[in-house]
Design a protein around this motif. Structure first.
Motif, short mmCIF file in Angstrom:
data_model
loop_
_atom_site.label_atom_id
_atom_site.label_comp_id
_atom_site.label_asym_id
_atom_site.label_seq_id
_atom_site.Cartn_x
_atom_site.Cartn_y
_atom_site.Cartn_z
N GLU A 198 -3.15 -9.39 6.61
CA GLU A 198 -3.68 -9.90 5.34
C GLU A 198 -3.77 -8.83 4.26
OE1 GLU A 198 -4.16 -12.61 8.30
OE2 GLU A 198 -5.77 -11.14 8.28
N CYS A 199 -2.65 -8.14 4.02
CA CYS A 199 -2.62 -7.16 2.93
C CYS A 199 -2.48 -7.83 1.57
CB CYS A 199 -1.48 -6.17 3.14
SG CYS A 199 -1.69 -5.09 4.56
N THR A 200 -2.03 -9.07 1.56
CA THR A 200 -2.00 -9.85 0.33
C THR A 200 -2.73 -11.16 0.58
OG1 THR A 200 0.19 -10.70 0.94
CG2 THR A 200 0.12 -8.86 -0.59
N CYS A 234 -2.61 -16.25 -11.59
CA CYS A 234 -2.78 -14.88 -11.14
C CYS A 234 -1.79 -14.58 -10.02
CB CYS A 234 -4.23 -14.67 -10.65
SG CYS A 234 -4.54 -13.08 -9.89
N ARG A 235 -0.70 -13.87 -10.36
CA ARG A 235 0.32 -13.53 -9.36
C ARG A 235 -0.01 -12.19 -8.70
NH1 ARG A 235 3.27 -14.51 -13.90
NH2 ARG A 235 3.79 -12.28 -13.99
N ARG A 236 -1.25 -11.93 -8.47
CA ARG A 236 -1.62 -10.60 -7.98
C ARG A 236 -1.71 -10.55 -6.45
NH1 ARG A 236 -4.13 -11.36 -12.92
NH2 ARG A 236 -3.65 -9.73 -14.46
N TYR A 237 -1.11 -11.49 -5.79
CA TYR A 237 -1.03 -11.45 -4.33
C TYR A 237 0.24 -10.70 -3.92
CZ TYR A 237 1.50 -15.67 -5.81
OH TYR A 237 2.30 -16.55 -6.49
N ARG A 238 0.40 -9.48 -4.42
CA ARG A 238 1.58 -8.66 -4.19
C ARG A 238 1.15 -7.23 -3.85
NH1 ARG A 238 3.36 -7.62 -8.62
NH2 ARG A 238 1.77 -8.66 -9.87
#
Length: 263
Positions: A198-200, A234-238
């Protein structure tokens, strides 16, 4: 903990998915020394052991409230709305033990022992690290570990934004979701090549970073996105994504993982 050999890697991103205002770029070669890092974020069970051993009181408990996503609150809750982001409520009594506030029947120690601990500020995370003989990762350490050896890929597994491989928002944010709106247990999804889970998605993770020292923006930096991230907002799951929040911030979607400290 996963033991990682130090090397240089390409940090940051200039691709169309990135947010230039978040200072994700430019892409630059950064060297990291060998270190160890938690394969999961710190769980509720682990944080409870820390509190039981030390009597530590979190910032949310001291302040008397914390930020909770409205979709996880009981229907009768009338907590104040955050005007700029109305899906957040300032909930009196919300903290790591009661992540949805005291009106909810949810007890994190009883019901979510293997989920990431949330409603922890950076000060709270640092206190846990001092007790456990660990530290928070730097941004470079965090990103190097999250990438799992893949060069310039936006996700821990590669280039495809496969939502089935991480806990992010499913549906139309923030009005509807086709799945559970909450954290998942650690080790729910497959790990990356370095063995990290679960790093993203799931929860944002505290680092030692400063958001923009050149402009005296001393906010702390969180990495990885959370279960509330969605491409429409929010595309911050990177792996390169970052966000700045004040060090005393506590919410239902921020946690942390630990790393080794230099000897």
């Amino acid at each position: 903990m996963a033991d990682l050999n130090g090397t240089a890697f390409l940090m940051g991103s200039d691709d169309p998915l990135s947010y230039p205002e978040d200072l994700e770029g430019p892409v630059r070669r950064v060297a990291v020394d060998s270190f160890s890092i938690g394969i999961t974020t710190v769980t509720v069970r682990e944080f409870a052991a820390f509190v039981d051993a030390t009597g530590f009181v979190t910032d949310a408990e001291t302040f008397g409230d914390s930020l909770v996503f409205a979709g996880t609150l009981p229907a009768e809750d009338r907590s104040p709305v955050v005007p700029e982001t109305p899906w957040w409520r300032v909930v009196p009594g919300a903290n790591w033990r009661a992540p949805a506030g005291p009106q909810s029947l949810l007890d994190a120690v009883r019901d979510l022992p293997d989920h990431p601990v949330t409603h922890v500020s950076r000060r709270d995370a640092t206190a846990f690290c001092a007790w456990s003989g660990t530290g928070l990762p730097s941004e470079a350490q965090w990103e190097f570990a999250a990438r799992g050896g893949l060069e310039q890929q936006p996700f821990p597994w590669g280039s495809e934004p496969d939502l089935s491989r991480m806990n992010t928002w499913r549906g139309h944010f923030p009005g509807s979701s086709t799945d559970t709106v909450y954290t998942c247990a650690t080790k729910t999804f497959d790990p990356n090549r370095y063995g990290l889970y679960e790093c993203t998605g799931n929860v944002w993770e505290w680092t030692t970073g400063v958001f923009d020292a050149s402009r005296r923006d001393r906010r702390g930096v969180i990495r990885g996105g959370s279960h509330l991230c969605h491409a429409s907002y929010c595309r911050r799951y990177r792996t390169s994504a970052r966000s700045g929040v004040s060090e005393d911030t506590s919410t239902g979607h921020i946690g942390f993982r630990v790393c080794s400290i230099p000897t």
